[in-house]
Motif scaffolding. Sequence first.
Motif, PDB file in Angstrom:
ATOM      1  N   HIS A   3       0.820  -1.216   0.000  1.00 14.81           N
ATOM      2  CA  HIS A   3       0.000   0.000   0.000  1.00 14.81           C
ATOM      3  C   HIS A   3       0.850   1.261   0.000  1.00 14.81           C
ATOM      4  O   HIS A   3       0.340   2.347  -0.315  1.00 14.81           O
ATOM      5  N   HIS A   4       2.125   1.141   0.339  1.00  8.16           N
ATOM      6  CA  HIS A   4       3.016   2.289   0.250  1.00  8.16           C
ATOM      7  C   HIS A   4       3.416   2.572  -1.198  1.00  8.16           C
ATOM      8  O   HIS A   4       4.017   3.620  -1.485  1.00  8.16           O
ATOM      9  N   LEU A   5       3.103   1.648  -2.113  1.00  2.14           N
ATOM     10  CA  LEU A   5       3.458   1.824  -3.521  1.00  2.14           C
ATOM     11  C   LEU A   5       2.378   2.548  -4.309  1.00  2.14           C
ATOM     12  O   LEU A   5       2.663   3.366  -5.177  1.00  2.14           O
ATOM     13  N   THR A   6       1.117   2.241  -4.033  1.00  2.00           N
ATOM     14  CA  THR A   6      -0.001   2.883  -4.721  1.00  2.00           C
ATOM     15  C   THR A   6      -1.272   2.612  -3.934  1.00  2.00           C
ATOM     16  O   THR A   6      -1.285   1.785  -3.002  1.00  2.00           O
ATOM     17  N   ASP A   7      -2.356   3.290  -4.299  1.00  2.00           N
ATOM     18  CA  ASP A   7      -3.546   3.290  -3.450  1.00  2.00           C
ATOM     19  C   ASP A   7      -4.746   2.544  -4.020  1.00  2.00           C
ATOM     20  O   ASP A   7      -5.851   2.696  -3.515  1.00  2.00           O
ATOM     21  N   TYR A   8      -4.558   1.742  -5.071  1.00  2.00           N
ATOM     22  CA  TYR A   8      -5.727   1.024  -5.588  1.00  2.00           C
ATOM     23  C   TYR A   8      -5.517  -0.488  -5.566  1.00  2.00           C
ATOM     24  O   TYR A   8      -6.050  -1.233  -6.373  1.00  2.00           O
ATOM     25  N   LEU A   9      -4.771  -0.956  -4.576  1.00  2.00           N
ATOM     26  CA  LEU A   9      -4.517  -2.378  -4.398  1.00  2.00           C
ATOM     27  C   LEU A   9      -5.386  -2.938  -3.277  1.00  2.00           C
ATOM     28  O   LEU A   9      -5.727  -2.252  -2.317  1.00  2.00           O
ATOM     29  N   VAL A  10      -5.721  -4.211  -3.426  1.00  2.00           N
ATOM     30  CA  VAL A  10      -6.325  -4.985  -2.342  1.00  2.00           C
ATOM     31  C   VAL A  10      -5.337  -6.113  -2.039  1.00  2.00           C
ATOM     32  O   VAL A  10      -5.061  -6.945  -2.904  1.00  2.00           O
ATOM     33  N   THR A  11      -4.763  -6.117  -0.861  1.00  2.00           N
ATOM     34  CA  THR A  11      -3.779  -7.145  -0.519  1.00  2.00           C
ATOM     35  C   THR A  11      -4.446  -8.255   0.278  1.00  2.00           C
ATOM     36  O   THR A  11      -5.311  -8.007   1.128  1.00  2.00           O
ATOM     37  N   ILE A  12      -4.025  -9.476  -0.001  1.00  2.00           N
ATOM     38  CA  ILE A  12      -4.643 -10.667   0.586  1.00  2.00           C
ATOM     39  C   ILE A  12      -3.563 -11.506   1.243  1.00  2.00           C
ATOM     40  O   ILE A  12      -2.554 -11.848   0.609  1.00  2.00           O
ATOM     41  N   GLY A  13      -3.751 -11.841   2.507  1.00  2.00           N
ATOM     42  CA  GLY A  13      -2.784 -12.651   3.228  1.00  2.00           C
ATOM     43  C   GLY A  13      -3.034 -14.138   3.052  1.00  2.00           C
ATOM     44  O   GLY A  13      -4.097 -14.567   2.604  1.00  2.00           O
ATOM     45  N   ALA A  14      -2.024 -14.926   3.415  1.00  2.00           N
ATOM     46  CA  ALA A  14      -2.123 -16.385   3.344  1.00  2.00           C
ATOM     47  C   ALA A  14      -2.630 -16.935   4.673  1.00  2.00           C
ATOM     48  O   ALA A  14      -2.500 -16.294   5.724  1.00  2.00           O
ATOM     49  N   LYS A  15      -3.182 -18.113   4.615  1.00  2.00           N
ATOM     50  CA  LYS A  15      -3.636 -18.762   5.850  1.00  2.00           C
ATOM     51  C   LYS A  15      -3.640 -20.269   5.660  1.00  2.00           C
ATOM     52  O   LYS A  15      -3.781 -20.776   4.547  1.00  2.00           O
ATOM     53  N   ARG A  16      -3.474 -20.966   6.779  1.00  2.00           N
ATOM     54  CA  ARG A  16      -3.586 -22.418   6.806  1.00  2.00           C
ATOM     55  C   ARG A  16      -4.483 -22.796   7.979  1.00  2.00           C
ATOM     56  O   ARG A  16      -4.402 -22.188   9.054  1.00  2.00           O
ATOM     57  N   PHE A  17      -5.303 -23.798   7.758  1.00  5.50           N
ATOM     58  CA  PHE A  17      -6.241 -24.225   8.789  1.00  5.50           C
ATOM     59  C   PHE A  17      -5.591 -25.285   9.675  1.00  5.50           C
ATOM     60  O   PHE A  17      -4.863 -26.158   9.194  1.00  5.50           O
ATOM     61  N   ILE A  18      -5.895 -25.213  10.975  1.00 12.00           N
ATOM     62  CA  ILE A  18      -5.348 -26.190  11.903  1.00 12.00           C
ATOM     63  C   ILE A  18      -6.294 -26.333  13.086  1.00 12.00           C
ATOM     64  O   ILE A  18      -6.962 -25.368  13.488  1.00 12.00           O
ATOM     65  N   GLU A  19      -6.358 -27.543  13.624  1.00 13.23           N
ATOM     66  CA  GLU A  19      -7.141 -27.757  14.834  1.00 13.23           C
ATOM     67  C   GLU A  19      -6.506 -26.969  15.974  1.00 13.23           C
ATOM     68  O   GLU A  19      -5.284 -26.922  16.110  1.00 13.23           O
TER      69      GLU A  19
END
Length: 564
Positions: free
Chosen positions: A133-149
């Motif tokens: 977001h420090h590069l430009t203002d029209y991005l949507v950033t999505i993080g990674a995730k893993r499921f665990i008990e």
Amino acid sequence: MTGDETRPRIRHNDYSPLTPAPIGRWRPELPVSVIIPAHGGQHRLDLALASLAAQTYPAHLTEVVIVDDGSSPPLRLPEIRPENTRMIATTNGWGPGHAFNTGVAATEGTVVQRLDADMVVHREHLEALLRWHHLTDYLVTIGAKRFIEEPPVTAAEVHQAVAGGTLKRLFDPDKAIPSTTEMTILRLDGLRSSKNPYHVCTGPTLSLYRTLFREIGGFDQEVQRGEDTELGYRLAQAGAVFVPDLEARAVHLGLPAQRRDRGATVRAVEPYLAHRVPLRRDLRKERGRRWRVPYVEVVLRVAEAGERETRAAVNAALDGTLPDVAVTLVAPWSALPTGRHSVLEAPGFDLRMIREGFHDDPRVRLAEDVTPSAAPVPFRYSGPVDVPPAPATLERMVKALLDERLGLLVVDFPDGRTATLERTEAVGRARLLAAPGEPLADVIHQTHGVRHSPAGDFWPSLAGRPAVTPAPSQAPASGGRPLDGRSSGASPSETGRSQPAESRPGSQPESRPGSGSELRASTALSAETRSAMAGLTQAWTPGGARRERSWIRRVRTALRSRYL
């Protein structure tokens, strides 16, 4: 948001021109509001906040707001939490979308980050997403995730493990289940080659500029399942670019809902997306249905059109091979007489008949002008009223746009006029990026592509007839208005050309008596008749009521001498 020439012009979703700063070797500056919608699950919330308290992103730039969405008993703030953390409660609604909207309204960060209350994030999670977001203002950033008990761990243990970079000791990665989102991201080169990247815009962890979120209206609070995908779809129509960053790692406590009851999970989402995401064609197989958001908007400028040709054009648009179409009729409706008036002799007879004929049809909208974007409708067609779409015209044009991933398709008619089909996401991107005074078509050419085609490609009756391609500055976009402000589908007189009626596409050798286009199609009208008609047109404008009767008499006299 306004156009800014300093923004990078990303083509489709290929954000390769952007180079993010290496984690740990840059200076963050943007304030971020982390908003956590929560309903119950105090222990998991405690773990999530403990992980946020150990982030590498500066604490003085971070605020965390938990939005308690009707928990019973109410949630409380745990001892281990980020410095600037507070709790608020929802009112006048419920659901994750409503809760997040409530959190956005109560915060001020430049960037808003959504995080689920059952997510434990690694220490670089916020930093990895915020560096984009420090590069430009029209991005949507999505993080990674893993499921665990969920293992039996405490908040203190989580905080210590996140701070020390040893979270995998608490959550065994060999027992974690990768998300389908992550697999899709890897398969599509980080979404750079994705045609519809909004599909992986899942809610557990994503961030975007507050201005972009507000511009699209935030979450649809009526959507209780699939609200993140629906939000992603509208962001795409506004021109957003979706950037997944797998270095923004996280653990999602508990197995995915699909594992528990896939059938019910899918069924719970489908009706919301079917009505609001027209690109999900698999959810709209029932041709007789009407949907909340149509697939194509057909714009017809009817200020100078006759009632009969308008009806023919509307019927052609709605009865073609492509279902899911809505029509917008553009004219100065507010200038028509109100109150008591002569039905037969008052100004604007044809427009009044058009208005009465269509104002109760839910598929037809009467508008004074065209909105800059068709959003959330994904496609907008604009063309001359007197050249109605052939049965398969709209379907063929949409297919051409999709097959070539174009942003704008311009169809050139033999008389020099044009029809256009624009992709809403391309117009949205162009509106974000265009410098002041820069034609939108120039930007669309860079980000999505523009193609000119002869009318015969989409109107079989015109196949083989040469087309006149207008100059690049005349290529229309956005509501049938060319980028230089001239009207799409203009008559030859409006474009400075003089064409006999028989050479115009869709015209007939002979006009039928009583046809709404009879006088306009005739090339043999006397000068007196044309003068009278011009005066009548002026009389239709506001303030012309006093002149209307004299002009009507002149037109009657001229026509009587011509035809009787």
